[in-house]
Enzyme design. Structure first.
Site, mmCIF file in Angstrom:
data_model
loop_
_atom_site.group_PDB
_atom_site.id
_atom_site.type_symbol
_atom_site.label_atom_id
_atom_site.label_comp_id
_atom_site.label_asym_id
_atom_site.label_seq_id
_atom_site.Cartn_x
_atom_site.Cartn_y
_atom_site.Cartn_z
ATOM 1 N N MET A 1 0.798 -1.215 0.000
ATOM 2 C CA MET A 1 0.000 0.000 0.000
ATOM 3 C C MET A 1 0.836 1.273 0.000
ATOM 4 O O MET A 1 0.518 2.237 -0.675
ATOM 5 C CB MET A 1 -0.913 0.020 1.231
ATOM 6 C CG MET A 1 -2.094 -0.914 1.125
ATOM 7 S SD MET A 1 -3.266 -0.406 -0.136
ATOM 8 C CE MET A 1 -3.871 1.123 0.536
ATOM 9 N N CYS A 2 1.909 1.309 0.759
ATOM 10 C CA CYS A 2 2.621 2.567 1.030
ATOM 11 C C CYS A 2 3.061 3.277 -0.249
ATOM 12 O O CYS A 2 3.327 2.648 -1.275
ATOM 13 C CB CYS A 2 3.849 2.310 1.899
ATOM 14 S SG CYS A 2 3.484 1.456 3.442
ATOM 15 N N GLY A 3 3.166 4.597 -0.163
ATOM 16 C CA GLY A 3 3.635 5.402 -1.282
ATOM 17 C C GLY A 3 5.043 5.896 -1.048
ATOM 18 O O GLY A 3 5.369 6.359 0.054
ATOM 19 N N ASN A 172 4.633 7.723 2.442
ATOM 20 C CA ASN A 172 3.288 7.763 3.011
ATOM 21 C C ASN A 172 2.976 6.361 3.510
ATOM 22 O O ASN A 172 2.966 5.411 2.726
ATOM 23 C CB ASN A 172 2.280 8.199 1.946
ATOM 24 C CG ASN A 172 0.873 8.333 2.496
ATOM 25 O OD1 ASN A 172 0.662 8.380 3.698
ATOM 26 N ND2 ASN A 172 -0.092 8.390 1.587
ATOM 27 N N ASN A 198 7.891 0.096 0.519
ATOM 28 C CA ASN A 198 6.497 -0.294 0.338
ATOM 29 C C ASN A 198 6.442 -1.810 0.271
ATOM 30 O O ASN A 198 7.108 -2.418 -0.559
ATOM 31 C CB ASN A 198 5.933 0.301 -0.955
ATOM 32 C CG ASN A 198 4.566 -0.268 -1.302
ATOM 33 O OD1 ASN A 198 3.816 -0.669 -0.429
ATOM 34 N ND2 ASN A 198 4.251 -0.305 -2.593
#
Length: 349
Positions: A1-3, A172, A198
């Site tokens: 998911m992470c950016g 993020n 990520n």
């Protein structure tokens, strides 16, 4: 998911943090407001030769004296101050502080101890034994700024647009296996190395035991911390090039090695046998920054996205093409590197 997003200007031309803020905010759907952060290089030219230690204090009056004593026993504090913060809709549970520090290598118990070794030892000691103090970055002329919040909130908290650097790294977070808290937000840092990630390193237990056998102390209980220490071990301590380090961390499969020319087989077999416990399994895309380079790579079958692009003297690496285009609309084509293939940009001036 992470950016994730990183950009390096190969001629060290500085850019302020406003564009990296916009770019990371483009990937809000990759987070959940539980963590975001930025690493910037070239932001402290007036203290360029000192180690910039960014610290979270639970309570400054209670926790700072012990850290000052620790630093003064190992060298000299050139300057220290609270890192300015501003209203951003984030609950301020820690006080961020920065120390500009020069280690004393003239009187160390072990011959050949370097300034980097002293600072690494301080980071491990403080983060393990000093309750209420957490060193989150320790490189020269760079710093990490992070907290629990959305990317725009964390940027507003520190006024990221007021900092100017030639290399930026941002993340993020969508916490999975660990709780969302300020220290658990990315980037993770040691010396000049900063890492954003990520995905999930499923080999975390093996990797952690391996890195701790070399004296590193893992205190965050998160896989990205281990990646930062692995890169430091392989490149700084063992002298591998960044490409060989990636080959050790995300190596080809054995059947791929068997199909290589003989000399390549020998090299890749040697790396796998030597660094077997450092091999990282699981779905991941990783971006690593240091003072003179930016590198991105994925797992061996590319279960997490990574795209790159170049425009003029700048290299961009991100989870999303849209994030790159938000910074540089004129970039043209972007490239999707193959699984396990490192993309590296280096400063040339």
């Amino acid at each position: 998911m992470c950016g994730i997003i990183g950009v390096i200007d190969k001629r060290r031309q500085c850019m302020d943090g406003s564009r990296i803020r916009e770019s990371l905010t483009m990937m809000d759907e990759r987070g959940n407001g539980e963590g975001a952060g930025y690493a910037a290089y070239g932001i402290y030219p007036e203290f360029a030769d000192a180690y910039a230690l960014h610290v979270f204090f639970d309570n400054v009056s209670e926790n700072k004296p012990a850290l000052v004593q620790e630093l003064e026993s190992k060298g000299m504090i050139i300057h220290d101050e609270e890192i300015p913060t501003f209203e951003a809709g984030i609950k301020k549970v820690h006080t961020p502080w920065r120390f500009f520090f020069t280690p004393d290598t003239s009187n160390t118990p072990k011959p050949g101890t370097t300034a980097d070794d002293i600072v690494t030892d301080i980071v491990m000691r403080v983060n393990t034994a000093h309750r209420g103090s957490l060193i989150i970055s320790s490189g020269k002329n760079m710093g990490v700024f992070k907290a629990s919040g959305w990317p725009e909130q964390v940027a507003n908290l520190y006024r990221i647009q007021d900092y100017k650097g030639y290399l930026w790294l941002a993340h993020n977070r969508y916490p999975t296996n660990t709780a969302g808290w300020w220290g658990g937000a990315h980037p993770f840092n040691l010396l000049d190395w900063s890492v954003v990630h990520n995905g999930e390193i499923t080999s975390y237990g093996t990797n952690r035991r391996y890195i701790e056998s070399y004296g590193y102390e893992c205190t965050m209980y998160t896989d990205t911390e281990v990646v930062a220490y692995l890169v430091d071990l392989l490149v700084r301590k063992h002298g591998l090039s960044e490409k060989l380090a990636v080959r050790a961390l995300a190596p080809p499969f054995w059947d791929e090695i068997d199909a290589m020319p003989e000399k390549e087989q020998e090299l890749n077999r040697a790396l796998r046998l030597t660094y077997g416990p450092a091999l990282m399994n699981g779905p991941f895309a990783i971006c690593v920054a240091t003072s003179d380079s930016l590198m991105g790579f994925t797992d061996r079958i590319k279960l997490r996205p990574l795209v790159t692009g170049e425009y003029k003297d700048r290299l961009y690496i991100s989870s999303e093409e849209a994030a790159i285009r938000r910074i540089e609309p004129d970039i043209g084509d972007v490239h999707m590197p193959k699984a396990g293939e490192p993309v590296i940009g280096r400063v040339i001036a």
